[in-house]
Scaffold this motif. Sequence first.
Motif, PDB file in Angstrom:
ATOM      1  N   ALA A  46      45.376  -5.100  -6.569  1.00 32.96           N
ATOM      2  CA  ALA A  46      44.111  -4.591  -6.031  1.00 32.96           C
ATOM      3  C   ALA A  46      44.281  -3.173  -5.498  1.00 32.96           C
ATOM      4  O   ALA A  46      43.427  -2.306  -5.714  1.00 32.96           O
ATOM      5  N   LEU A  47      45.392  -2.928  -4.815  1.00 32.53           N
ATOM      6  CA  LEU A  47      45.664  -1.591  -4.289  1.00 32.53           C
ATOM      7  C   LEU A  47      45.805  -0.581  -5.427  1.00 32.53           C
ATOM      8  O   LEU A  47      45.224   0.516  -5.383  1.00 32.53           O
ATOM      9  N   ALA A  48      46.560  -0.959  -6.464  1.00 33.15           N
ATOM     10  CA  ALA A  48      46.747  -0.067  -7.607  1.00 33.15           C
ATOM     11  C   ALA A  48      45.438   0.146  -8.362  1.00 33.15           C
ATOM     12  O   ALA A  48      45.151   1.252  -8.841  1.00 33.15           O
ATOM     13  N   PHE A  49      44.630  -0.898  -8.472  1.00 34.91           N
ATOM     14  CA  PHE A  49      43.326  -0.774  -9.126  1.00 34.91           C
ATOM     15  C   PHE A  49      42.449   0.224  -8.369  1.00 34.91           C
ATOM     16  O   PHE A  49      41.754   1.048  -8.976  1.00 34.91           O
ATOM     17  N   GLY A  50      42.494   0.160  -7.043  1.00 35.99           N
ATOM     18  CA  GLY A  50      41.724   1.102  -6.241  1.00 35.99           C
ATOM     19  C   GLY A  50      42.182   2.534  -6.436  1.00 35.99           C
ATOM     20  O   GLY A  50      41.362   3.456  -6.510  1.00 35.99           O
ATOM     21  N   VAL A  51      43.498   2.734  -6.530  1.00 31.33           N
ATOM     22  CA  VAL A  51      44.024   4.081  -6.780  1.00 31.33           C
ATOM     23  C   VAL A  51      43.510   4.601  -8.119  1.00 31.33           C
ATOM     24  O   VAL A  51      43.076   5.755  -8.237  1.00 31.33           O
ATOM     25  N   GLY A  52      43.546   3.746  -9.143  1.00 37.29           N
ATOM     26  CA  GLY A  52      43.034   4.146 -10.447  1.00 37.29           C
ATOM     27  C   GLY A  52      41.560   4.498 -10.397  1.00 37.29           C
ATOM     28  O   GLY A  52      41.114   5.479 -11.009  1.00 37.29           O
ATOM     29  N   ALA A  53      40.789   3.706  -9.653  1.00 37.34           N
ATOM     30  CA  ALA A  53      39.361   3.995  -9.510  1.00 37.34           C
ATOM     31  C   ALA A  53      39.143   5.332  -8.814  1.00 37.34           C
ATOM     32  O   ALA A  53      38.247   6.101  -9.178  1.00 37.34           O
ATOM     33  N   GLY A  54      39.975   5.633  -7.816  1.00 37.79           N
ATOM     34  CA  GLY A  54      39.860   6.913  -7.127  1.00 37.79           C
ATOM     35  C   GLY A  54      40.138   8.090  -8.048  1.00 37.79           C
ATOM     36  O   GLY A  54      39.452   9.117  -7.991  1.00 37.79           O
ATOM     37  N   LEU A  55      41.131   7.946  -8.923  1.00 36.63           N
ATOM     38  CA  LEU A  55      41.451   9.014  -9.876  1.00 36.63           C
ATOM     39  C   LEU A  55      40.301   9.236 -10.858  1.00 36.63           C
ATOM     40  O   LEU A  55      39.958  10.378 -11.192  1.00 36.63           O
ATOM     41  N   VAL A  56      39.706   8.146 -11.331  1.00 38.68           N
ATOM     42  CA  VAL A  56      38.607   8.265 -12.293  1.00 38.68           C
ATOM     43  C   VAL A  56      37.367   8.851 -11.629  1.00 38.68           C
ATOM     44  O   VAL A  56      36.726   9.767 -12.166  1.00 38.68           O
ATOM     45  N   LEU A  57      37.016   8.346 -10.458  1.00 37.43           N
ATOM     46  CA  LEU A  57      35.803   8.814  -9.793  1.00 37.43           C
ATOM     47  C   LEU A  57      35.919  10.268  -9.350  1.00 37.43           C
ATOM     48  O   LEU A  57      34.904  10.969  -9.251  1.00 37.43           O
ATOM     49  N   ASP A  58      37.136  10.738  -9.096  1.00 39.90           N
ATOM     50  CA  ASP A  58      37.300  12.144  -8.724  1.00 39.90           C
ATOM     51  C   ASP A  58      36.898  13.064  -9.873  1.00 39.90           C
ATOM     52  O   ASP A  58      36.563  14.229  -9.648  1.00 39.90           O
ATOM     53  N   GLU A  59      36.936  12.559 -11.095  1.00 35.26           N
ATOM     54  CA  GLU A  59      36.498  13.345 -12.249  1.00 35.26           C
ATOM     55  C   GLU A  59      35.264  12.718 -12.898  1.00 35.26           C
ATOM     56  O   GLU A  59      35.030  12.872 -14.096  1.00 35.26           O
ATOM     57  N   PHE A  60      34.481  12.032 -12.101  1.00 31.15           N
ATOM     58  CA  PHE A  60      33.256  11.412 -12.594  1.00 31.15           C
ATOM     59  C   PHE A  60      32.322  12.443 -13.220  1.00 31.15           C
ATOM     60  O   PHE A  60      31.715  12.202 -14.271  1.00 31.15           O
ATOM     61  N   ALA A  61      32.200  13.614 -12.594  1.00 28.33           N
ATOM     62  CA  ALA A  61      31.300  14.649 -13.108  1.00 28.33           C
ATOM     63  C   ALA A  61      31.754  15.146 -14.477  1.00 28.33           C
ATOM     64  O   ALA A  61      30.925  15.472 -15.332  1.00 28.33           O
ATOM     65  N   LEU A  62      33.069  15.211 -14.700  1.00 27.42           N
ATOM     66  CA  LEU A  62      33.571  15.644 -16.003  1.00 27.42           C
ATOM     67  C   LEU A  62      33.199  14.639 -17.083  1.00 27.42           C
ATOM     68  O   LEU A  62      32.849  15.009 -18.207  1.00 27.42           O
ATOM     69  N   ILE A  63      33.279  13.356 -16.743  1.00 24.84           N
ATOM     70  CA  ILE A  63      32.905  12.310 -17.696  1.00 24.84           C
ATOM     71  C   ILE A  63      31.397  12.347 -17.951  1.00 24.84           C
ATOM     72  O   ILE A  63      30.939  12.178 -19.082  1.00 24.84           O
ATOM     73  N   LEU A  64      30.631  12.594 -16.907  1.00 29.79           N
ATOM     74  CA  LEU A  64      29.173  12.627 -17.037  1.00 29.79           C
ATOM     75  C   LEU A  64      28.714  13.788 -17.907  1.00 29.79           C
ATOM     76  O   LEU A  64      27.850  13.630 -18.778  1.00 29.79           O
ATOM     77  N   HIS A  65      29.296  14.965 -17.699  1.00 31.07           N
ATOM     78  CA  HIS A  65      28.871  16.164 -18.430  1.00 31.07           C
ATOM     79  C   HIS A  65      29.675  16.404 -19.711  1.00 31.07           C
ATOM     80  O   HIS A  65      29.309  17.274 -20.507  1.00 31.07           O
ATOM     81  N   LEU A  66      30.771  15.673 -19.876  1.00 30.36           N
ATOM     82  CA  LEU A  66      31.653  15.862 -21.029  1.00 30.36           C
ATOM     83  C   LEU A  66      32.139  17.303 -21.141  1.00 30.36           C
ATOM     84  O   LEU A  66      32.287  17.852 -22.237  1.00 30.36           O
ATOM     85  N   GLU A  67      32.378  17.919 -19.998  1.00 28.73           N
ATOM     86  CA  GLU A  67      32.985  19.243 -19.934  1.00 28.73           C
ATOM     87  C   GLU A  67      33.571  19.421 -18.540  1.00 28.73           C
ATOM     88  O   GLU A  67      33.238  18.677 -17.611  1.00 28.73           O
TER      89      GLU A  67
END
Length: 258
Positions: A95-116
């Motif tokens: 669960a702790l590692a899953f949360g870390v992964g989620a934090g890494l992804v969400l920190d670049e959420f805008a990049l995924i949203l805009h695809l740039e």
Amino acid sequence: MLASVWDWLARAYEREIDRPGKEPLLLLLAGLVAGFGGIRTSTRLIRSGTRWWFGNVRMGGVHVHHAVFGVVLLLVTGALGFTVPEPGHVRGILALAFGVGAGLVLDEFALILHLEDVYWTREGRRSIDAVIVAVVLGVMLVVGANPYGVTAVGDRELTTRWAVVVLVVVNLLFTVVTALKGKPWLALLSLSVTVVGMVGALRLARAGSPWARWRYADRPQLLAAAQVRDELWEQRKQRYVTLLAGAHDLAPRHRPHL
């Protein structure tokens, strides 16, 4: 004194977190905050050109964004989570590692949203919004907040089932109006705190919200007041976000986050 406080905290943790089985959720939330805070600190150090800090990860001349590592971590820990038969230390670690992964992804959420790559632009600050939403939802789940404040239907809680229906409908109405007025944070919080939705629904709408387009089109004074309030709110918001995420739209130095 400290011993008594520690004993009280230990009993509260066992009663509110351990017994209800919320420890993995709490660890996931802690991992999310730690992952986001750690990687955001790293990118700010890279951008400032700190010599003793490592730079961006590159493979074959390609900059590998940290969201990639987050996705891999989410997939691995999520898959392993299905293989753990019973709650225990292993599930807590996952669960702790899953949360870390989620934090890494969400920190670049805008990049995924805009695809740039909009990491250091105003659009990139949507990543901060995504993290805040995730943290608020996580906290609500950990503390056991129930949507609309209804925990049960019985003689002690509410007189009749119709009273429950009225309470839910009124609260939902406040939530919807608050959202239409362009206040998503208050709308989210109002799911558990009715008075927040009431305040959000009664106060002035944001200038660019659907409510303003529908209700303020022929009321220029209200629209002007909403625009002034929006400007003040945006200035305050940007100051706090800058403290958290760093300044945007600045020319990077030395080793930019690409």
